[in-house]
Scaffold this active site. Sequence first.
Site, short mmCIF file in Angstrom:
data_model
loop_
_atom_site.label_atom_id
_atom_site.label_comp_id
_atom_site.label_asym_id
_atom_site.label_seq_id
_atom_site.Cartn_x
_atom_site.Cartn_y
_atom_site.Cartn_z
CB SER A 129 45.21 33.74 38.40
OG SER A 129 44.87 32.38 38.40
CB SER A 130 45.95 30.27 42.54
OG SER A 130 44.94 29.64 41.77
CB CYS A 131 47.00 29.66 37.04
SG CYS A 131 46.97 31.23 36.16
CE LYS A 173 45.80 38.48 35.18
NZ LYS A 173 45.38 39.88 35.42
CG HIS A 209 37.23 29.98 35.35
ND1 HIS A 209 37.06 31.32 35.11
CD2 HIS A 209 38.55 29.73 35.09
CE1 HIS A 209 38.21 31.86 34.73
NE2 HIS A 209 39.12 30.92 34.71
CE1 TYR A 266 44.15 35.73 32.90
CE2 TYR A 266 44.65 34.26 34.72
CZ TYR A 266 44.07 35.42 34.25
OH TYR A 266 43.39 36.25 35.11
#
Length: 317
Positions: free
Chosen positions: A109-111, A142, A181, A138
Site C-alpha cells: 500500500s502507498s501508506c 506492509k 475506505h 497497517y
Amino acid sequence: MIDKNSVIYIAGHKGMVGSAIWRTLTKEGYVNLNGISSRKLDLRNQKAVRNYLQKIQPDVIIDAAAKVGGILANNNFPYEFLMENMQIQNNLISEAHYLGVKKFIFLGSSCIYPKLAPQPLKEEYLLTAPLEATNEWYALAKITGVKLCEAIRKQYEKDFVSLMPTNLYGTHDNFDLTSSHVLPAMIRKFHEAKENNNAVVVLWGTGKPMREFLFVDDMAAAVVFALENELPDYLYNVGTGEDLTINELATIIQKIVGHTGDIIWDTTKPDGTPRKLMDISKMHSIGWKHKVDLETGIQKTYKWFLENIEDFKVKEF
C-alpha cells in the site's frame, strides 16, 4: 519460466484485489489457479499454510491477502492490524522460500511511505521519515513484507517483488461504513442519502487532502505484468500518477450516484495524510500503464454496488 499451465496460488482470492487478479488471469488463459477461503485456511497459522502449499506445490504465489480497513478501523484495532498482517505475509513469504516457489508477488500500500514525504512518492522514500499515525500499524506490517521480499531477493537471488498500489477501488469492494475506505464509503453514503429524499451527507475531515485512486482491474493488470516479466528491482509503485481532493472526489461520486442534497464536512474527524500521490515512473519505464479513468471506474463500481445491494444490507428508508 512461468507459463499458462503454471500452478498459481492467489492468497485472498475472494477479496476485491484477489478476485480481480483471478478474473484477469483466467481471461489471459491461465488454467491452474488456486485459492482457498479463510474459513478453510487460516493464513495466520504457519503449519496450516505449509500443509496447504505443500499440497498444491505452487510455482507462483500472489499475496493479495490482508486485514484491511480505513482510518476508523486502524485506530480502533492497532494490534490486530499489525500482528495479523505480519502473520499472514510472514507465513506466505517464509513458506514460499522454504518450498522454492519460483515467483512471489507481494502487494502492499502507498501508506508505507512517510506522512510528509515529498510528492510524488518515490520508492526510495521508504523509511526516511515518520508514518501517518492513523494507519501506521497497517503500514508497518506492509513495510516488513517489502523488506522480507527484498532480503530474500538480495540473499538468495529469488524473484520476489513488491507492488505498492495507490488507493484501490472497484467491484467486490468493502462497503461496510465501519471498515471501508473513503471511496466505497462515499458511494454508499450518497446512495442511502439519495434514497432518503436526498438527505444531507456528512463526510469526515475538511475535504482538502489529496488522494490518487486506481481501478482494481488496472491493479490486476499490473500483477499480470509482474508475473509475465522479470522486474529488475524489488519495489514498484502502481497508480495513475494523478490525484484530486477528497472534496472533488465527493462531487464526482455525488453526480454519478444522482444525489442532489447538501454535503457537510465534519472537521472534528481526522483528515489523514495531506497528500499521497505516487511516482509511477518506474512502472511506466518498464511498460505498464493504467487504462481506466476515475469517472469510468466509479461508474463501474456503483453499477456493481447496485447489482449486489442486498449483500450490503443497505438501510431501508
